[in-house]
Design a protein around this motif. Structure first.
Motif, PDB file in Angstrom:
ATOM      1  N   THR A 191      37.278 -12.182-120.088  1.00  0.00           N
ATOM      2  CA  THR A 191      37.612 -11.112-120.544  1.00  0.00           C
ATOM      3  C   THR A 191      36.977 -10.305-122.070  1.00  0.00           C
ATOM      4  O   THR A 191      37.289  -9.578-122.179  1.00  0.00           O
ATOM      5  CB  THR A 191      38.700 -11.519-120.681  1.00  0.00           C
ATOM      6  OG1 THR A 191      39.683 -12.594-120.975  1.00  0.00           O
ATOM      7  CG2 THR A 191      39.768 -11.657-119.244  1.00  0.00           C
ATOM      8  N   LEU A 229      33.883  -9.484-120.810  1.00  0.00           N
ATOM      9  CA  LEU A 229      33.479  -8.547-119.930  1.00  0.00           C
ATOM     10  C   LEU A 229      34.748  -6.354-120.837  1.00  0.00           C
ATOM     11  O   LEU A 229      33.891  -5.807-121.255  1.00  0.00           O
ATOM     12  CB  LEU A 229      35.058  -8.216-119.171  1.00  0.00           C
ATOM     13  CG  LEU A 229      34.004  -8.501-118.132  1.00  0.00           C
ATOM     14  CD1 LEU A 229      35.617  -9.329-117.151  1.00  0.00           C
ATOM     15  CD2 LEU A 229      33.053  -7.870-117.416  1.00  0.00           C
ATOM     16  N   LEU A 233      35.893  -0.858-117.143  1.00  0.00           N
ATOM     17  CA  LEU A 233      36.588  -2.000-117.468  1.00  0.00           C
ATOM     18  C   LEU A 233      37.316  -2.937-118.160  1.00  0.00           C
ATOM     19  O   LEU A 233      37.750  -3.533-118.106  1.00  0.00           O
ATOM     20  CB  LEU A 233      34.832  -3.565-117.777  1.00  0.00           C
ATOM     21  CG  LEU A 233      33.974  -3.542-116.743  1.00  0.00           C
ATOM     22  CD1 LEU A 233      32.378  -4.484-117.712  1.00  0.00           C
ATOM     23  CD2 LEU A 233      33.988  -4.026-115.504  1.00  0.00           C
ATOM     24  N   GLN A 234      37.572  -0.757-119.438  1.00  0.00           N
ATOM     25  CA  GLN A 234      38.770  -1.478-119.916  1.00  0.00           C
ATOM     26  C   GLN A 234      39.946  -1.896-119.777  1.00  0.00           C
ATOM     27  O   GLN A 234      41.268  -2.046-120.113  1.00  0.00           O
ATOM     28  CB  GLN A 234      39.039  -0.344-121.427  1.00  0.00           C
ATOM     29  CG  GLN A 234      38.931   0.309-120.681  1.00  0.00           C
ATOM     30  CD  GLN A 234      39.255   2.257-120.984  1.00  0.00           C
ATOM     31  OE1 GLN A 234      39.655   2.232-122.274  1.00  0.00           O
ATOM     32  NE2 GLN A 234      38.927   3.347-120.259  1.00  0.00           N
ATOM     33  N   TYR A 235      40.338  -1.356-117.892  1.00  0.00           N
ATOM     34  CA  TYR A 235      41.409  -1.622-117.607  1.00  0.00           C
ATOM     35  C   TYR A 235      41.422  -3.053-116.647  1.00  0.00           C
ATOM     36  O   TYR A 235      42.298  -3.379-116.501  1.00  0.00           O
ATOM     37  CB  TYR A 235      41.289  -0.694-116.122  1.00  0.00           C
ATOM     38  CG  TYR A 235      41.479   0.522-116.678  1.00  0.00           C
ATOM     39  CD1 TYR A 235      42.808   1.342-117.381  1.00  0.00           C
ATOM     40  CD2 TYR A 235      40.357   1.446-116.876  1.00  0.00           C
ATOM     41  CE1 TYR A 235      42.887   2.564-117.428  1.00  0.00           C
ATOM     42  CE2 TYR A 235      40.585   3.313-117.135  1.00  0.00           C
ATOM     43  CZ  TYR A 235      42.130   3.411-117.372  1.00  0.00           C
ATOM     44  OH  TYR A 235      42.032   4.775-118.402  1.00  0.00           O
ATOM     45  N   VAL A 236      40.449  -3.845-116.856  1.00  0.00           N
ATOM     46  CA  VAL A 236      40.253  -4.957-116.545  1.00  0.00           C
ATOM     47  C   VAL A 236      40.259  -6.134-116.851  1.00  0.00           C
ATOM     48  O   VAL A 236      41.442  -6.848-116.920  1.00  0.00           O
ATOM     49  CB  VAL A 236      39.046  -5.279-115.830  1.00  0.00           C
ATOM     50  CG1 VAL A 236      38.308  -7.121-115.254  1.00  0.00           C
ATOM     51  CG2 VAL A 236      37.936  -4.410-114.117  1.00  0.00           C
ATOM     52  N   THR A 237      39.955  -5.828-118.519  1.00  0.00           N
ATOM     53  CA  THR A 237      40.289  -6.631-119.777  1.00  0.00           C
ATOM     54  C   THR A 237      41.306  -6.430-120.483  1.00  0.00           C
ATOM     55  O   THR A 237      41.520  -5.436-121.471  1.00  0.00           O
ATOM     56  CB  THR A 237      38.999  -6.910-120.410  1.00  0.00           C
ATOM     57  OG1 THR A 237      39.512  -8.183-121.612  1.00  0.00           O
ATOM     58  CG2 THR A 237      38.670  -6.246-120.523  1.00  0.00           C
ATOM     59  N   TYR A 262      42.688  -3.662-123.878  1.00  0.00           N
ATOM     60  CA  TYR A 262      44.231  -2.733-123.917  1.00  0.00           C
ATOM     61  C   TYR A 262      45.001  -2.734-125.775  1.00  0.00           C
ATOM     62  O   TYR A 262      45.623  -1.844-125.745  1.00  0.00           O
ATOM     63  CB  TYR A 262      45.936  -3.181-123.213  1.00  0.00           C
ATOM     64  CG  TYR A 262      44.863  -3.500-121.720  1.00  0.00           C
ATOM     65  CD1 TYR A 262      43.827  -3.138-121.072  1.00  0.00           C
ATOM     66  CD2 TYR A 262      46.188  -4.715-120.910  1.00  0.00           C
ATOM     67  CE1 TYR A 262      43.893  -3.555-119.854  1.00  0.00           C
ATOM     68  CE2 TYR A 262      46.178  -4.933-120.021  1.00  0.00           C
ATOM     69  CZ  TYR A 262      44.781  -4.597-119.008  1.00  0.00           C
ATOM     70  OH  TYR A 262      44.497  -4.917-117.916  1.00  0.00           O
ATOM     71  N   ILE A 276      50.694  -7.572-114.971  1.00  0.00           N
ATOM     72  CA  ILE A 276      49.818  -9.080-115.261  1.00  0.00           C
ATOM     73  C   ILE A 276      51.148 -10.364-115.542  1.00  0.00           C
ATOM     74  O   ILE A 276      50.763 -11.251-114.710  1.00  0.00           O
ATOM     75  CB  ILE A 276      48.990  -8.607-116.097  1.00  0.00           C
ATOM     76  CG1 ILE A 276      47.211  -7.502-115.450  1.00  0.00           C
ATOM     77  CG2 ILE A 276      48.467 -10.486-116.045  1.00  0.00           C
ATOM     78  CD1 ILE A 276      46.721  -7.569-116.790  1.00  0.00           C
TER      79      ILE A 276
END
Length: 265
Positions: free
Chosen positions: A199, A202, A215-219, A223, A246
């Motif tokens: 993460t 990413l 990808l900023q919404y994935v890792t 945030y 999450i």
């Protein structure tokens, strides 16, 4: 309550060591700020000569390194890495240690349900990361206060530490899910550590390449980046909502897997 106190006692020494470590990190980092500032050199000018990609990897972003809050924002990346590594190791360890230590039979013989066991363990883990966060916050206020020269830093520190606590919660639960779902207790820490590293990579990739910005919404590391938190003056509601979702999902998955798994006695 007995299980909660048992876990707090079991991780007491480890927590003390981690707290000393983060205190030393902040102390050494801020002492460098004092040394460079006293020399009359401009940190912003020095760092601007570095390749853009290296600046991104080091977490500099748009931080103003001439300010103590901006410099701590640069140091914040390393503090967060330490905090999340502690959290993910704690999460995986607090679930898998009964099987590793061969104390599962002793624990399961007590007149408590599996839900009660996992609840006590999770509460103990959350208290541990809260203490770690509290020590980090106190240390930050202390050291930044020495070099602030009238700069208002209280709000910035609270924002950064709140973001760090959200990351701690997420990776704590990544650890508990990994340990609850896996069949090999000894590999839980390495697997959850690999997830943390992935993460982080990413998040770095998203910063380096605009095409990977999604990808900023994935890792979770994306945030609560220091430059974003300080420039926006607060936490992003979107990322907070994603984080809460999450966390809720990871808690549910932890309970589900722990209740279904065959525990090795």
């Amino acid at each position: 309550m007995n299980i909660f106190l048992r876990e707090m006692k079991a991780y007491r020494k480890s927590l003390i060591i981690w707290c000393i470590g983060v205190f030393a990190l902040i102390a050494s980092g801020m002492s460098k700020f004092e040394t460079i500032s006293a020399s009359g050199q401009s940190l912003n000018e020095m760092m601007s000569k570095m390749p853009k990609s290296l600046q991104t990897i080091m977490g500099m972003g748009s931080l103003d390194l001439s300010k103590v809050s901006g410099y701590f924002g640069f140091l914040f990346l390393y503090v967060v890495l330490m905090a999340t590594i502690h959290a993910v190791m704690l999460g995986s360890g607090i679930i898998s240690k009964e099987e590793q230590d061969k104390t599962t039979e002793f624990l399961m013989a007590k007149p408590v349900s599996r839900n009660a066991v996992i609840t006590s363990k999770l509460l103990s883990a959350v208290v541990n990361i809260a203490i770690f966060n509290g020590i980090t916050t106190i240390s930050t206020f202390g050291y930044l206060g020495l070099y602030s020269k009238g700069e208002s830093i209280g709000r910035d520190i609270v924002i950064l530490m709140t973001g760090m606590f959200m990351l701690q919660l997420i990776f704590l639960l990544v650890g508990t899910v990994t340990a609850s779902a896996g069949r090999r207790p000894k590999s839980a820490s390495s697997i959850s550590g690999a997830v943390l590293l992935a993460t982080y990579v990413l998040a770095t990739a998203a910063d380096l390449n605009d095409k990977l910005e999604f990808l900023q919404y994935v890792t979770p590391f994306s945030y609560y980046k220091a430059d974003r938190l300080l420039s926006d003056g607060g936490l992003s509601p979107v990322f907070v909502i994603i984080s809460v979702v999450i966390i809720a999902v990871l808690i549910g998955v932890t309970y589900a897997f722990y209740n279904k798994r065959d525990l090795n006695m």
